[in-house]
Enzyme design. Sequence first.
Site, mmCIF file in Angstrom:
data_model
loop_
_atom_site.group_PDB
_atom_site.id
_atom_site.type_symbol
_atom_site.label_atom_id
_atom_site.label_comp_id
_atom_site.label_asym_id
_atom_site.label_seq_id
_atom_site.Cartn_x
_atom_site.Cartn_y
_atom_site.Cartn_z
ATOM 1 N N HIS A 1 72.080 -87.848 18.577
ATOM 2 C CA HIS A 1 72.778 -87.146 19.670
ATOM 3 C C HIS A 1 74.216 -87.630 19.862
ATOM 4 C CE1 HIS A 1 69.227 -85.024 20.882
ATOM 5 N NE2 HIS A 1 68.580 -86.109 21.241
ATOM 6 N N ASP B 1 58.685 -87.717 18.119
ATOM 7 C CA ASP B 1 58.397 -87.249 19.461
ATOM 8 C C ASP B 1 57.882 -85.812 19.493
ATOM 9 O OD1 ASP B 1 60.927 -86.603 18.564
ATOM 10 O OD2 ASP B 1 61.981 -87.334 20.327
ATOM 11 N N ASP C 1 63.093 -84.498 14.445
ATOM 12 C CA ASP C 1 62.904 -84.942 15.825
ATOM 13 C C ASP C 1 62.624 -83.721 16.710
ATOM 14 O OD1 ASP C 1 63.796 -87.616 17.548
ATOM 15 O OD2 ASP C 1 64.109 -85.754 18.661
ATOM 16 N N HIS D 1 63.894 -83.055 19.424
ATOM 17 C CA HIS D 1 65.167 -82.631 20.012
ATOM 18 C C HIS D 1 66.171 -82.302 18.909
ATOM 19 C CE1 HIS D 1 63.350 -85.529 22.932
ATOM 20 N NE2 HIS D 1 63.641 -84.544 23.772
#
Length: 326
Positions: free
Chosen positions: A125, A249, A162, A164
């Site tokens: 990120h 995740d 991931d 995200h």
Amino acid sequence: APAPPTVILYDPICAAHDPGPHVESPERILHTLSVFSESARPCAVRAPAPATREDVERVHAPAHVSHVESVCRAGGGAFDLDTSASAESFDAALMAAGAGLEGVRLAERDPAIHPFCLVRPPGHHALRHRAMGFCLFNNIAIAAAWLTRVERAERVLVVDFDVHHGNGTQDSFYEDPHVHYFSSHRFPFYPGTGREEERGAGAGLGATTNLPIRYGTPVSAQMRRIEDALEAVAESFQPAWVLVSAGFDAYADDPVGNLGWDEEDYHGLGRHLGEIARRFAGGRLVSFLEGGYRVPALPGLICAYLDGAAEGRRGPSTARAGRKNT
């Protein structure tokens, strides 16, 4: 055939990064390392060297690097509501980025090795000018930039599974035709990027592939879609390197995200990525820990992924990921 060797890149400073009470805790890597050390897995643990400022500044603005350093040298602090640092975090972030650089150098010397960067803080990120989403510096982007700008590699495939979307990694190479960024992720979800129509710009148009996945989609359908899209990208791009943002995740019991995945799904995805690395990149595969916050489950998920990758790099497989109809 024997499994290709896995090298775990780890340094204790990565456990010293302390964001306070937080799901991105030191226990994520300490528990994983403990399980690995107590098992009979065919892997070695190796300490990397920290990245230099020059390495980090191929991706991040000098002012951002200086800001992170000053906050940490002053004892730590918050960058946003999700992202905090302690006094040790700057050194931990340099080590996390350095692990990726060590990983690509190891794989360059011996493509039979699969380096896995067991590091934190995570990276995907982190943007050029700011920390966000638990991430200070973008570890995988720093490694990809070293490959393309120092080693002059022309085709680096970055795969991000991931839960995200890795907005920082996408942003780093959005106009770069030498890095193809591929992301499967839950959508709509944090950080709000990763729509299918985000495909790159300028010379990099078409070198970004996003697979947004709606929560509740059957896992078997998710895996078929990911495998098919990965295969199409690999055939078209012909990568010389495969770098993986390995986030765990999407696991069904993860407290932060989840898309219903389990160990079998990570095993199957690892196998497919191992096959792509073997077929297109001479085996060159380097993986980076990103998310994954169910600490008791994390070692098993990582092991499943590594076992699958080893199978894929050994030879062809007729099995597909996500065989169950959930």
